[in-house]
Design a protein around this motif. Structure first.
Motif, short mmCIF file in Angstrom:
data_model
loop_
_atom_site.label_atom_id
_atom_site.label_comp_id
_atom_site.label_asym_id
_atom_site.label_seq_id
_atom_site.Cartn_x
_atom_site.Cartn_y
_atom_site.Cartn_z
N THR A 166 -3.75 7.56 -0.27
CA THR A 166 -3.24 6.48 -0.63
C THR A 166 -2.49 6.58 -1.46
OG1 THR A 166 -3.47 4.02 0.05
CG2 THR A 166 -4.65 5.73 -1.01
N PHE A 194 -1.45 3.72 -4.87
CA PHE A 194 -1.11 2.47 -5.34
C PHE A 194 -0.89 2.23 -7.03
CE2 PHE A 194 -2.91 -0.93 -8.47
CZ PHE A 194 -2.27 -1.76 -8.45
N GLU A 222 -2.61 -10.57 -6.01
CA GLU A 222 -1.91 -10.36 -5.44
C GLU A 222 -2.41 -8.62 -5.40
OE1 GLU A 222 2.59 -9.31 -3.50
OE2 GLU A 222 2.05 -11.21 -3.73
N LEU A 223 -2.13 -7.85 -6.34
CA LEU A 223 -1.97 -6.79 -6.86
C LEU A 223 -3.65 -6.16 -6.65
CD1 LEU A 223 0.34 -6.57 -9.98
CD2 LEU A 223 0.86 -5.37 -7.16
N SER A 271 -5.86 -6.77 -4.67
CA SER A 271 -5.96 -6.60 -2.92
C SER A 271 -5.39 -5.52 -2.38
CB SER A 271 -5.56 -8.04 -2.28
OG SER A 271 -6.24 -9.30 -2.40
N GLN A 272 -4.18 -5.49 -2.96
CA GLN A 272 -3.51 -3.99 -2.57
C GLN A 272 -4.48 -3.07 -3.29
OE1 GLN A 272 0.43 -4.11 -4.44
NE2 GLN A 272 0.93 -5.92 -2.77
#
Length: 180
Positions: free
Chosen positions: A139, A141, A160-161, A163-164
């Motif tokens: 993955t 990020f 939000e970031l 959570s990502q």
């Protein structure tokens, strides 16, 4: 699990190093080797140096660390839209010894920058190139606007970031879960 963690930067104040350190909080109770590219400084790659002097010992040492790792956590600095010079030089030397630098190891790939694109250009370059160099990218990020979205004591402060990021770390963890 043996984790090899590092930033693609030689800056003593590297925000990518800070992001890697933060990510390690989500992989507790593992054997972590946190390396600093400054400890693997090599001459600027050239075919003449390669022919006359051979390969730097540091390139062999780094490849050995990759070989023994179960997971690589790497955050790339972006300099002028690409890899930092130090990282690119290290990659060049290592790839001359083993074209599959990452040796089919699982990689959690990250980037961050002071700007709003979060190192998006270097991330795109790595996502395109690293699999050809043996990276099994689990993955990735990117954290934009590092100074606004990260605090050393609290980590990623934008919900939000954050959570990502948690979804990305969970994806990495799931890869290593035993199959039932």
């Amino acid at each position: 699990m043996k984790i090899l963690a590092f930033a693609g930067s030689t800056s003593s104040q590297s925000i990518n190093r800070k992001l890697v350190r933060h990510s390690l909080n989500f992989f507790p109770d593992n054997d972590v080797t946190f390396l600093d590219l400054n400890d693997f400084e090599m001459p600027v790659f050239s075919v003449d140096k390669e022919k006359n002097d051979g390969y730097p010992e540091y390139a062999y040492q780094l490849l050995s660390l990759i070989e023994t790792a179960d997971l690589i956590i790497l955050s790339l600095a972006e300099h002028n839209g690409s890899y930092s010079t130090a990282f690119k030089n290290t990659l060049d030397w290592c790839s001359r010894i083993n074209g599959k630098v990452f040796q089919d190891k699982p990689v959690f790939l990250m980037s961050t920058s002071p700007g709003g694109f979060g190192g998006g250009n270097v991330m795109a370059a790595a996502l395109s190139r690293f699999p050809k160099m043996g990276a099994n990218i689990l993955t990735h990020f990117s954290l934009p606007s590092f100074q606004q979205n990260f605090q050393e004591e609290n980590g990623i402060v934008n919900e939000e970031l954050s959570s990502q990021f948690l979804l990305a770390t969970d994806e990495v963890k799931r890869y290593f879960e035993p199959v039932a």
